[in-house]
Motif scaffolding. Structure first.
Motif, PDB file in Angstrom:
ATOM      1  N   ARG A 159       0.805  -1.074  -0.109  1.00 36.82           N
ATOM      2  CA  ARG A 159       0.079  -0.023   0.088  1.00 36.82           C
ATOM      3  C   ARG A 159       0.926   1.228   0.121  1.00 36.82           C
ATOM      4  O   ARG A 159       2.035   1.127   0.486  1.00 36.82           O
ATOM      5  N   ALA A 160       0.348   2.511  -0.675  1.00 38.56           N
ATOM      6  CA  ALA A 160       1.110   3.688  -0.569  1.00 38.56           C
ATOM      7  C   ALA A 160       1.380   4.270   0.903  1.00 38.56           C
ATOM      8  O   ALA A 160       2.492   4.530   1.015  1.00 38.56           O
ATOM      9  N   ASP A 161       0.783   3.727   1.992  1.00 41.32           N
ATOM     10  CA  ASP A 161       0.895   4.536   3.355  1.00 41.32           C
ATOM     11  C   ASP A 161       1.864   3.166   4.090  1.00 41.32           C
ATOM     12  O   ASP A 161       1.770   3.291   5.313  1.00 41.32           O
ATOM     13  N   GLY A 162       2.516   2.254   3.334  1.00 43.34           N
ATOM     14  CA  GLY A 162       3.227   1.239   4.068  1.00 43.34           C
ATOM     15  C   GLY A 162       2.507  -0.263   4.693  1.00 43.34           C
ATOM     16  O   GLY A 162       3.055  -1.010   4.887  1.00 43.34           O
ATOM     17  N   GLY A 163       1.250  -0.238   4.162  1.00 41.50           N
ATOM     18  CA  GLY A 163       0.706  -1.747   4.564  1.00 41.50           C
ATOM     19  C   GLY A 163       0.662  -2.300   3.507  1.00 41.50           C
ATOM     20  O   GLY A 163       1.445  -2.582   2.483  1.00 41.50           O
ATOM     21  N   ALA A 164      -0.426  -3.504   3.569  1.00 39.81           N
ATOM     22  CA  ALA A 164      -0.076  -4.412   2.424  1.00 39.81           C
ATOM     23  C   ALA A 164      -1.607  -4.719   1.874  1.00 39.81           C
ATOM     24  O   ALA A 164      -2.768  -4.531   2.636  1.00 39.81           O
ATOM     25  N   LEU A 165      -1.738  -5.217   0.852  1.00 35.99           N
ATOM     26  CA  LEU A 165      -3.123  -5.655   0.106  1.00 35.99           C
ATOM     27  C   LEU A 165      -2.736  -7.103  -0.223  1.00 35.99           C
ATOM     28  O   LEU A 165      -1.845  -7.520  -0.764  1.00 35.99           O
ATOM     29  N   VAL A 166      -3.938  -7.918   0.181  1.00 36.14           N
ATOM     30  CA  VAL A 166      -3.873  -9.400  -0.016  1.00 36.14           C
ATOM     31  C   VAL A 166      -4.941  -9.520  -0.894  1.00 36.14           C
ATOM     32  O   VAL A 166      -6.109  -9.383  -0.783  1.00 36.14           O
ATOM     33  N   ASP A 167      -4.691 -10.100  -2.232  1.00 38.11           N
ATOM     34  CA  ASP A 167      -5.778 -10.379  -3.116  1.00 38.11           C
ATOM     35  C   ASP A 167      -5.685 -11.938  -3.469  1.00 38.11           C
ATOM     36  O   ASP A 167      -4.507 -12.554  -3.685  1.00 38.11           O
ATOM     37  N   VAL A 168      -6.944 -12.562  -3.786  1.00 33.61           N
ATOM     38  CA  VAL A 168      -6.908 -13.856  -3.989  1.00 33.61           C
ATOM     39  C   VAL A 168      -8.048 -14.000  -5.411  1.00 33.61           C
ATOM     40  O   VAL A 168      -9.040 -13.333  -5.292  1.00 33.61           O
ATOM     41  N   ALA A 169      -7.411 -14.555  -6.297  1.00 33.52           N
ATOM     42  CA  ALA A 169      -8.321 -14.607  -7.643  1.00 33.52           C
ATOM     43  C   ALA A 169      -8.647 -16.075  -7.822  1.00 33.52           C
ATOM     44  O   ALA A 169      -7.991 -16.948  -7.631  1.00 33.52           O
ATOM     45  N   TRP A 208      -8.157  -7.853   0.807  1.00 34.45           N
ATOM     46  CA  TRP A 208      -8.305  -7.313   2.158  1.00 34.45           C
ATOM     47  C   TRP A 208      -7.153  -6.276   2.229  1.00 34.45           C
ATOM     48  O   TRP A 208      -5.972  -6.480   1.472  1.00 34.45           O
ATOM     49  N   SER A 209      -7.181  -5.434   3.036  1.00 33.99           N
ATOM     50  CA  SER A 209      -6.197  -4.368   3.090  1.00 33.99           C
ATOM     51  C   SER A 209      -5.906  -4.238   4.490  1.00 33.99           C
ATOM     52  O   SER A 209      -6.648  -4.382   5.624  1.00 33.99           O
ATOM     53  N   PHE A 210      -4.535  -4.083   4.912  1.00 38.15           N
ATOM     54  CA  PHE A 210      -3.829  -4.277   6.178  1.00 38.15           C
ATOM     55  C   PHE A 210      -3.172  -2.959   6.348  1.00 38.15           C
ATOM     56  O   PHE A 210      -1.829  -3.021   5.792  1.00 38.15           O
ATOM     57  N   ALA A 211      -3.331  -2.058   7.082  1.00 35.91           N
ATOM     58  CA  ALA A 211      -2.664  -0.874   7.277  1.00 35.91           C
ATOM     59  C   ALA A 211      -1.471  -1.382   8.446  1.00 35.91           C
ATOM     60  O   ALA A 211      -0.399  -0.560   8.538  1.00 35.91           O
ATOM     61  N   SER A 212      -1.763  -2.333   9.136  1.00 35.70           N
ATOM     62  CA  SER A 212      -0.724  -2.483  10.386  1.00 35.70           C
ATOM     63  C   SER A 212       0.563  -3.526  10.046  1.00 35.70           C
ATOM     64  O   SER A 212       1.484  -3.503  10.684  1.00 35.70           O
ATOM     65  N   GLN A 214       3.786  -4.509   8.422  1.00 33.01           N
ATOM     66  CA  GLN A 214       4.948  -3.659   8.326  1.00 33.01           C
ATOM     67  C   GLN A 214       5.260  -3.534   6.902  1.00 33.01           C
ATOM     68  O   GLN A 214       4.809  -4.440   6.003  1.00 33.01           O
ATOM     69  N   ALA A 215       5.819  -2.507   6.397  1.00 32.25           N
ATOM     70  CA  ALA A 215       6.134  -1.938   5.264  1.00 32.25           C
ATOM     71  C   ALA A 215       6.693  -3.215   4.360  1.00 32.25           C
ATOM     72  O   ALA A 215       7.380  -3.890   4.710  1.00 32.25           O
ATOM     73  N   VAL A 216       6.036  -3.613   3.252  1.00 30.30           N
ATOM     74  CA  VAL A 216       6.588  -4.656   2.049  1.00 30.30           C
ATOM     75  C   VAL A 216       6.675  -3.780   0.832  1.00 30.30           C
ATOM     76  O   VAL A 216       6.026  -2.702   0.514  1.00 30.30           O
ATOM     77  N   ARG A 217       7.973  -4.326   0.292  1.00 35.86           N
ATOM     78  CA  ARG A 217       8.185  -3.764  -1.164  1.00 35.86           C
ATOM     79  C   ARG A 217       8.241  -4.776  -2.208  1.00 35.86           C
ATOM     80  O   ARG A 217       8.425  -5.959  -1.810  1.00 35.86           O
ATOM     81  N   PRO A 218       8.232  -4.492  -3.436  1.00 39.38           N
ATOM     82  CA  PRO A 218       7.881  -5.461  -4.593  1.00 39.38           C
ATOM     83  C   PRO A 218       9.391  -6.282  -4.654  1.00 39.38           C
ATOM     84  O   PRO A 218      10.362  -5.568  -4.385  1.00 39.38           O
ATOM     85  N   GLY A 219       9.168  -7.629  -4.436  1.00 40.70           N
ATOM     86  CA  GLY A 219      10.486  -8.449  -4.480  1.00 40.70           C
ATOM     87  C   GLY A 219      10.405  -8.957  -3.119  1.00 40.70           C
ATOM     88  O   GLY A 219      11.131 -10.183  -2.833  1.00 40.70           O
ATOM     89  N   ASP A 220       9.740  -8.638  -2.161  1.00 39.32           N
ATOM     90  CA  ASP A 220      10.173  -9.079  -0.630  1.00 39.32           C
ATOM     91  C   ASP A 220       9.242 -10.595  -0.475  1.00 39.32           C
ATOM     92  O   ASP A 220       8.330 -10.743  -1.361  1.00 39.32           O
ATOM     93  N   HIS A 221       9.544 -11.399   0.184  1.00 36.70           N
ATOM     94  CA  HIS A 221       8.922 -12.738   0.338  1.00 36.70           C
ATOM     95  C   HIS A 221       7.954 -12.638   1.769  1.00 36.70           C
ATOM     96  O   HIS A 221       8.560 -12.133   2.583  1.00 36.70           O
TER      97      HIS A 221
END
Length: 242
Positions: A159-169, A208-212, A214-221
């Motif tokens: 997320r732009a604010d440092g959280g994470a989005l979890v998407d399931v298709a 789902w969106s999680f503000a809490s 910790q910051a994740v960046r593209p490429g992180d596992h």
């Protein structure tokens, strides 16, 4: 056999009357999900009144779609209920039959929702309270003609604010139900858990969106553990850009 109660399904949602009385539903319904097919075009539901007063129930049927992960319900005539409105005496049961008008097998599952709404009795003379009708939703599916399985693909995005989005298709031919999942970084320092009962219909997705988190960046596992109605899922995911 699984059953569902009006009172349990809306725990904490019984109506609080201004007179100080508490009223809750006492209707039990089974089964709580149905699948129709060319060989099984009609489902019989048992609606039982476990209370001490007669109960009137109204049935409504909706076509169920999802757009951008959000449920979209529209009235439908593709299903028929008999009877559509009925009363059940205390301690008695009513058989409710729901069937498809035309079962034409398709490549993907067709989804509907049946709503059972408890109709409140006329207020007693002098009553000045507030009543709330109780509503129960039951999923009904028409099975696809071919392979019957969900195909889930999970993604994690920053997320732009440092959280994470979890998407399931779900690219499969039938629905999946996500019961719960957890997400953690490779050092298990950042952990989020989500209990849910979210359906993901065929060829749709949920997010789902999680503000809490910790910051994740593209490429992180990150590690994913999920529980669905078809079993457990464990995966090592690479964070992707949005």
């Amino acid at each position: 056999m699984r059953r569902r109660h009006f009172g349990r399904a809306v725990a904490g949602s019984a109506c609080l009357l201004l007179s100080g009385a508490l009223w809750a539903g006492s209707v039990e319904v089974s089964p709580v999900i149905a699948s129709l097919s060319a060989n099984h075009a009609i489902e019989a539901f048992t609606v039982r009144n476990e209370g001490q007063l007669p109960v009137t129930v109204q049935v409504s049927l909706m076509k169920w779609d999802q757009v951008q992960g959000k449920d979209v319900l529209t009235p439908t005539e593709e299903l028929l209920s008999t009877p559509p409105l009925f009363s059940v005496a205390p301690g008695q049961s009513q058989i409710l039959r729901v069937g498809a008008m035309h079962v034409t097998p398709r490549d993907g599952e067709i989804a509907y929702r049946m709503f059972l709404t408890e109709v409140p009795p006329p207020p007693q003379p002098g009553f000045r309270g507030l009543s709330v009708t109780l509503r129960l939703s039951i999923p009904i599916f028409i099975e696809p003609a071919k392979t019957r399985s969900p195909q889930l693909a999970w993604r994690v995005m920053p997320r732009a604010d440092g959280g994470a989005l979890v998407d399931v298709a779900n690219s499969g031919t039938i629905h999946a139900k996500i019961l719960a999942f957890s997400l953690r970084d490779k050092e298990s320092k950042g952990v989020v858990r989500q209990d849910t009962s979210q359906y993901v219909l065929a060829n749709n997705h949920s997010q789902w969106s999680f503000a809490s988190f910790q910051a994740v960046r593209p490429g992180d596992h990150v590690a994913l553990d999920a529980m669905t109605d078809t079993g457990e899922v464990t995966a090592d995911l690479v964070v992707q850009p949005q």
